[in-house]
Write a protein that holds these residues in place. Sequence first.
Motif, mmCIF file in Angstrom:
data_model
loop_
_atom_site.group_PDB
_atom_site.id
_atom_site.type_symbol
_atom_site.label_atom_id
_atom_site.label_comp_id
_atom_site.label_asym_id
_atom_site.label_seq_id
_atom_site.Cartn_x
_atom_site.Cartn_y
_atom_site.Cartn_z
ATOM 1 N N ARG A 37 -0.096 7.420 5.172
ATOM 2 C CA ARG A 37 -0.620 7.364 3.832
ATOM 3 C C ARG A 37 -0.736 5.962 3.277
ATOM 4 O O ARG A 37 0.227 4.967 3.605
ATOM 5 C CB ARG A 37 0.556 8.069 3.087
ATOM 6 C CG ARG A 37 0.319 8.079 1.771
ATOM 7 C CD ARG A 37 1.553 8.807 0.798
ATOM 8 N NE ARG A 37 3.083 8.110 1.367
ATOM 9 C CZ ARG A 37 4.050 9.061 0.998
ATOM 10 N NH1 ARG A 37 4.073 9.830 0.196
ATOM 11 N NH2 ARG A 37 5.153 8.306 1.507
ATOM 12 N N LEU A 38 -1.923 5.757 2.582
ATOM 13 C CA LEU A 38 -2.116 4.485 1.818
ATOM 14 C C LEU A 38 -2.123 4.753 0.317
ATOM 15 O O LEU A 38 -3.026 5.611 -0.045
ATOM 16 C CB LEU A 38 -3.555 3.801 2.302
ATOM 17 C CG LEU A 38 -3.430 3.489 3.652
ATOM 18 C CD1 LEU A 38 -5.047 3.335 4.251
ATOM 19 C CD2 LEU A 38 -2.601 2.581 3.980
ATOM 20 N N GLU A 39 -1.124 4.197 -0.308
ATOM 21 C CA GLU A 39 -1.068 4.583 -1.915
ATOM 22 C C GLU A 39 -0.698 3.277 -2.587
ATOM 23 O O GLU A 39 0.340 3.103 -2.954
ATOM 24 C CB GLU A 39 0.208 5.543 -1.775
ATOM 25 C CG GLU A 39 0.488 6.177 -3.237
ATOM 26 C CD GLU A 39 1.520 7.315 -3.208
ATOM 27 O OE1 GLU A 39 1.660 7.982 -4.082
ATOM 28 O OE2 GLU A 39 2.202 7.359 -2.048
ATOM 29 N N PRO A 40 -1.360 2.407 -2.751
ATOM 30 C CA PRO A 40 -1.673 1.111 -3.624
ATOM 31 C C PRO A 40 -1.231 1.167 -4.903
ATOM 32 O O PRO A 40 -1.541 2.180 -5.481
ATOM 33 C CB PRO A 40 -2.706 0.201 -3.185
ATOM 34 C CG PRO A 40 -3.739 1.056 -2.969
ATOM 35 C CD PRO A 40 -3.267 2.645 -2.297
ATOM 36 N N CYS B 231 0.738 -1.174 -0.200
ATOM 37 C CA CYS B 231 -0.076 -0.050 -0.147
ATOM 38 C C CYS B 231 0.784 1.297 -0.126
ATOM 39 O O CYS B 231 0.573 2.072 0.667
ATOM 40 C CB CYS B 231 -0.894 -0.044 1.316
ATOM 41 S SG CYS B 231 -2.336 -1.121 1.105
ATOM 42 N N LEU B 232 2.200 1.167 -0.692
ATOM 43 C CA LEU B 232 2.828 2.290 -0.883
ATOM 44 C C LEU B 232 3.396 2.387 -2.234
ATOM 45 O O LEU B 232 3.763 3.730 -2.623
ATOM 46 C CB LEU B 232 4.154 1.944 0.080
ATOM 47 C CG LEU B 232 5.225 3.067 0.265
ATOM 48 C CD1 LEU B 232 4.338 4.556 0.915
ATOM 49 C CD2 LEU B 232 6.328 2.681 1.151
ATOM 50 N N VAL C 55 -7.479 -4.008 3.986
ATOM 51 C CA VAL C 55 -6.634 -3.219 4.509
ATOM 52 C C VAL C 55 -7.620 -2.271 5.647
ATOM 53 O O VAL C 55 -7.086 -1.951 6.591
ATOM 54 C CB VAL C 55 -6.241 -2.166 3.489
ATOM 55 C CG1 VAL C 55 -5.526 -0.772 3.981
ATOM 56 C CG2 VAL C 55 -5.189 -2.849 2.540
ATOM 57 N N ALA D 166 2.180 1.882 11.438
ATOM 58 C CA ALA D 166 2.610 1.504 10.101
ATOM 59 C C ALA D 166 3.283 0.080 10.301
ATOM 60 O O ALA D 166 3.351 -0.902 9.607
ATOM 61 C CB ALA D 166 3.623 2.364 9.560
ATOM 62 N N ALA E 99 2.869 0.183 4.494
ATOM 63 C CA ALA E 99 2.109 1.638 4.357
ATOM 64 C C ALA E 99 3.182 2.340 5.231
ATOM 65 O O ALA E 99 4.336 1.752 5.909
ATOM 66 C CB ALA E 99 1.102 1.728 4.917
ATOM 67 N N GLN E 100 3.233 3.559 4.982
ATOM 68 C CA GLN E 100 4.176 4.530 5.724
ATOM 69 C C GLN E 100 3.460 5.683 5.925
ATOM 70 O O GLN E 100 2.649 6.192 5.189
ATOM 71 C CB GLN E 100 5.313 4.674 5.020
ATOM 72 C CG GLN E 100 6.688 3.642 5.243
ATOM 73 C CD GLN E 100 7.291 3.876 6.378
ATOM 74 O OE1 GLN E 100 7.852 5.148 6.456
ATOM 75 N NE2 GLN E 100 6.943 2.899 7.191
#
Length: 455
Positions: free
Chosen positions: A405-408, A52-53, A420, A384, A394-395
């Motif tokens: 931050r969730l950025e998959p 998710c990063l 998630v 995290a 995640a980070q």
Amino acid sequence: MKQSEHPVSQAYAKYINPSFIELLGVLGYGRVFVRASDVWLWDSEGRRYLDCLAGFGSVNLGHNHPALSARLHQLLDEQVLHFCHTGPAAGAAALAEALARRLAAPLEMSLFASSGAEAVEAGLKLARAATGRSDFVSCDGGFHGTTFGTLSVMGAERLRQPFEPLLAGCHRIPFGDLDALDRVLKARKPAAFLVEPLQAEGGVILPPPGYLRAAQELCRARGTLLVLDEIQTGLGRTGTLFAHQAEDFVPDVLCLAKALSGGLAAISVALTSRALFDKAYGGAGRFDLHSSTYQGNALACAAALKTLELIDEEGLVARSAQKGARLLDGLRARLRGHPLVKDVRGRGLLVGIEFGPTGSSWLDKLAPALVDKVSQGMFGQWVALRLLEAGILAQPASSRWNVLRLEPPLTIADAQIDAVVEALGAILDEYRSIAPVVADVTRRAGAQWRGGWQF
């Protein structure tokens, strides 16, 4: 084999960045990742993680997309000329045309490079050369890279301060504040206003509706160029192909990188109009004022071209909008009323959960500064870590550690999104106040200390 004994972590500590390896050992976050496919990563002990990063937004297609890998294998078999500096490069020409077709006029001229920071520097250089002015304006909380030039317009003091003095004539204003922008435009007459459509590293901060379009109008009235940094938001991340398309305006310079690579080959670009390009670099005496050995190399351009095709073919822009809405709605419903969750916000598949005092617990009322300090310093990192141990990478935002931050990858599926949301909800159910956070972090740090800060 312990992760700390893995030859990769040992070599990294010895030859690259020992402080980073030590930091990973404070709470036991360290992993050596050895394989990746689509939305999944595997570490050296065979454990699987949902990503998710996405390489901070670089892997929109998912890791090692088979069609992209096949295209690069094919290119290598073709034995093309990879670095062409004494004639036009075929790959660069094709990619520049493909980008221009996807953007509104007048953006049609490409200045290629390898990294996002280089693309931003290209935009700033062009602004100076085209306007004859020297000053720049950027935003508090903005993140544009860590080269000397980009540090000069960096919004995070922690990252900027050790290298000062930097470029003179750089001014920072609050993100989203049109009055502040108007004042500095009038007073300083800058060459460019550098801004992100939303601040990712600054905490997934969205500007007020209409801000970017109004900012462009102010800039044009004062002869200042608007340089838009879409390095993390471009190529479908926020639910449109480019984030500025949702704002119904066109910047003077557009910077892209990260996802343009497809996750496999470093490439970036600053796009602008022919009129501005001609002012900056037109004529035989100026054609080589901006150049780089690796710019427009065949492998990177082939990767970027195939990436653009796959985004279209797989409908990843629409998918980002749909899956992002599911993630945002799911998180808001699951975390509604949580005493340590201040906000859940985002656009497309770039979502931030802000931790901090909400005024709903007795500790908030008694010691809000303590709650805020713990949230800023450790809560995001602790969550995290707990997610990592639950198999989710995640980070926090790099400049605001209280925002997870969730950025998959844009290829994430509904079931994975739901997993998630539930995993994060279950973790946060354990922490309805700051006290158990402090207790658990202290207990873990003690155990890591006794174990010699095992990576």
